[in-house]
Structure formats: structure tokens, C-alpha cells
Design an enzyme around this catalytic site. Sequence first.
Site, PDB file in Angstrom:
ATOM      1  N   GLU A 229      -9.341  -5.900  -3.394  1.00 35.32           N
ATOM      2  CA  GLU A 229      -8.753  -4.873  -2.534  1.00 35.32           C
ATOM      3  C   GLU A 229      -9.835  -4.049  -1.828  1.00 35.32           C
ATOM      4  O   GLU A 229      -9.747  -3.726  -0.640  1.00 35.32           O
ATOM      5  CB  GLU A 229      -7.876  -3.933  -3.366  1.00 35.32           C
ATOM      6  CG  GLU A 229      -6.750  -4.599  -4.137  1.00 35.32           C
ATOM      7  CD  GLU A 229      -5.460  -4.713  -3.351  1.00 35.32           C
ATOM      8  OE1 GLU A 229      -5.465  -4.411  -2.141  1.00 35.32           O
ATOM      9  OE2 GLU A 229      -4.449  -5.115  -3.949  1.00 35.32           O
TER      10      GLU A 229
ATOM     11  N   HIS B  78      -7.595  -5.839   0.677  1.00 33.24           N
ATOM     12  CA  HIS B  78      -6.351  -5.096   0.809  1.00 33.24           C
ATOM     13  C   HIS B  78      -5.630  -5.491   2.095  1.00 33.24           C
ATOM     14  O   HIS B  78      -6.225  -5.560   3.172  1.00 33.24           O
ATOM     15  CB  HIS B  78      -6.687  -3.607   0.844  1.00 33.24           C
ATOM     16  CG  HIS B  78      -5.508  -2.688   0.743  1.00 33.24           C
ATOM     17  ND1 HIS B  78      -4.792  -2.536  -0.416  1.00 33.24           N
ATOM     18  CD2 HIS B  78      -4.937  -1.850   1.653  1.00 33.24           C
ATOM     19  CE1 HIS B  78      -3.838  -1.634  -0.230  1.00 33.24           C
ATOM     20  NE2 HIS B  78      -3.902  -1.210   1.022  1.00 33.24           N
TER      21      HIS B  78
ATOM     22  N   SER C  93       0.835  -1.191   0.000  1.00 33.95           N
ATOM     23  CA  SER C  93       0.000   0.000   0.000  1.00 33.95           C
ATOM     24  C   SER C  93       0.876   1.250   0.000  1.00 33.95           C
ATOM     25  O   SER C  93       1.689   1.447  -0.902  1.00 33.95           O
ATOM     26  CB  SER C  93      -0.966  -0.053   1.180  1.00 33.95           C
ATOM     27  OG  SER C  93      -1.978   0.915   1.083  1.00 33.95           O
TER      28      SER C  93
END
Length: 481
Positions: A304, A398, A185
Amino acid sequence: MDPIVTTEYGRVRGRMEGAVAVFRGIPYAAPPVGPHRFRPPAAPAPWDGVREAAVFGPTAPKNPYAPPLDQLLPDPEVAGDGCLNLNVWTPDPGAAGLPVMVWIHGGSLRYGSSAVETYDGAAFARDGVVLVSVNYRLGIEGFGMFPDAPANLGLRDQLAALAWVRRNVAAFGGDPDLVTVFGESAGAFSIAGMLASPYSAGLLRRAVLQSGVPSAVTPAKARRTTRRVAARLGVPATAAAFAAVDRARLLRAQGEAVSGSPLGGGAAFDLVVDGDVLPEDPARALSEGRAGDVELLLGTNTEEYRLWFVPGGTIDRITPLTLRLALIRFGVRGRTAAVYRANRPGASPGEILGALATDLLLRMPLVRLADARRAAPAATYFYEFGWPSPVGGLGACHGLEIGFVFDTLRVPATVRLTGPDAPERLADAMHRAWVDFAAKGDPGWPAWDGSRPVMTYGSAEPAVVRAPRDDERRAWERRGR
């Protein structure tokens, strides 16, 4: 006997934890307070004697995650000013030439730390890697844009940590010429920024971008976020004014002014094209050949969006009208959305919007980067993580892959996302691929080429799929993105 290692600033005493030597909380830069606040990282003061390195050092000032994410993403806070510290796990400080992996944590550049137990480096050290994890400045103190302070201070911290690794990792058994930087990320797009920065020359050989893309904003856009925080504080948008504000009050104002999610938009902290540490947009720089000699491993998770859409019930509040308005807002053609609907019969409007947002913001930019690097001298590898978590409908959301990469499925922080019965065989496969990539530059599947091979990690055995969901990729390309 607990191990002692000599670094350039002094000796540190770690702890033997099983067969692994662990050193925590080693300063790589001076505490960013007083004259060092809102300034580039400076060298720490040397020390006499042996410094104890048994516990994690202070974490960067930050707010906790807001509910309900606070229940899914543990974010320890360790008090103290010296947040520019790192940790080292090594199989043998007396060894030489071991591959080195440096972990840059995510958290939207305003959350997270190296103390999250999912990031424990013992499995990497067990398998012959020196694992280093890093803290860096977050939020307005790391990524604010001021007229009287340099930009990208958090990125400068990360680069300073890499420079420390270059100079010191041999003392822990690592090879300074065999460094792989990996992150997820915000950690991944920080690494993309490093790759585009002239300051990273000679500091890394390989990189892994997990669910993060090359991205940066203009100084003007970054200043808008800083001004939002300044307006909450009632002070000028200058580093000098912010430095005079009580830190707790500063964090409250930051939390009120910056609350957007990565997929939902809103004010955010970003890397900034500043003409110095980041001379140009990293997406353009990497696509045009910068860091072409650095081997890359790239990838995303299939769903995600579920981390942001599911826990608070957003996914159920998205109606057909909401979907249509979102498509207009993001400039997504109806024909592109139609391909996604056809591939997902029975999907709700929220699931369709989430799939589109995942690909628009994460998968497609990485596919385009991989395509642009086909002629690069260094190979590019691509993966997709699709194992669905049984926890609360999170699916392949995610951040879910991190516990598999670190092989830390049984620690409580990981279990919050994966549940207690996540498949160890999948962790074995992913963890081994990351180790092999760091050690040899080859994770175990074909490098990216015109057939677009993707290693898929899902409910079945890991397998290479050529150009998965290519009709969706073509739908995006037809719209000129």
C-alpha cells in the site's frame, strides 16, 4: 431507443451503451448550497417531464491532487452546484431481482468522484449486476466539525444515497434487499462507519472494505482540523462563517491547512464519533458485534505504502535514523521491526518502514476485525492483492486493485497505475469474485476461521494461503495492539 425510468422524483432518460443502460447524474438530494449548505442532505425538488441523464453530474468542490499524484490519479471536475448525484449501470431496467452494488469512492475524504473512468460500471452490468456510483460532499464541507452544524455530513450524504437506492433501484431492475456496498480507502472506512451507524438499518446486506479500516476520531480532534482551516481564512470556526467565504478561497485554505498523507500523518478529515449518525467508534462497534449479520469481504494490497512513498522519492530519503525515529513515534517495538527485516533481506529502510506502516494502519486492523467476527452469524472473507505494477516502482500499491475489480484495465485512467499490459486473467478472477459475493454472499474461497484463509491475487494464479506472514501478525499481537 434510449431507456426511460421513473424514479420517485421524476422520470430520467439514460443511454444505451452497447447492451448496457446507463443513467448518469441523477440527483438523490438537493444541491448543498444556500440554506442546504452545511446541513444534512434534503430531498431534491421533483421535476416534470423527462430529465436527461446522459452525462456525469457535478462533482463535489475539491482541490486537485498535488504533484506527482496528479499524474497517477485522474480526478475529473464537473462544474455545478448539484454534487449530490449518482449514476446507474443496469443490464435491463425491465428486469427484476438483480443484485445491486453501490460504489463509494476514496480520496482521503477530500478528493475523488464517481466520474473517474476506472469506476465505469459496464462490466458489472454485463455480468448481471446493477451498479450504482455515488458523489458525496468532501473536505471541510463534508467532514468539518462545527458548533452550529451536524457532523459527518459526507457520511450522511452516503446514507441518503443508500436510502435512495433502497426506494428506487427496483425501477432499474435491482433487488433492494440484495445491496452490497463496496469502496476503497476513504470509501471503505466510510462503509465501516455506515455499518456502525443506526441510520444504515435495512439499507445493505453485504459490504466490501478495500484498503480501509473502521476508524473515527473524537469531536475535539476533528475541531482541530476545522480550526486550522479557519485560521487560514481568518474567520471563526463556525459553519455560518465558512458559508460566507468564497468557495475558491475556502478550497485554497483547506489545501494549505490539510496536506497530510494517509501514512505520513498530518491534519486530515475523518469520520467523527458524534453521538448521532455515528454513536461510537466503528472499530469497537464492529468488533463487539455490530453488523454481525452483514457479510463482509475485507482486504489490502501488499505494498500500500508505495503510492505515497515512491512517486515523490520519499522512499529513498528514509535513512536508518529516520526509520528508528518513526518506530519510536508509532510505538513499534524493535522486535517487531526485526521480524520484518528478517523477512525482507536487502530491503531499504524506506521499504521496511512502508511495510510496517501498511500493516500497522491497514492489514492488522482488518485481521483483528475478521478475528473478532468469527462467531458472527454472517461470514467474513479476506483477500490480499499483490500483483506489482511495472509503473515507476509502484509495486502492489494503494488503489491498484480497483481497475481489476471493475475490469477496466484498458481505460487510460487505469493504465496510469497499471501500465498497458496488466493481466486480464487477474481482472477476470477478481471481478468475478466481487460479482459472486454480491449475488450469493460467497466470493469463491473459504470464509475466515481459525486458519485465517486469504485469497491472494498476485503474479501467479490466484490461490488461498492460510495465515500468510503469520510471524508478522504475531509480532504485532505481542505488543498488545
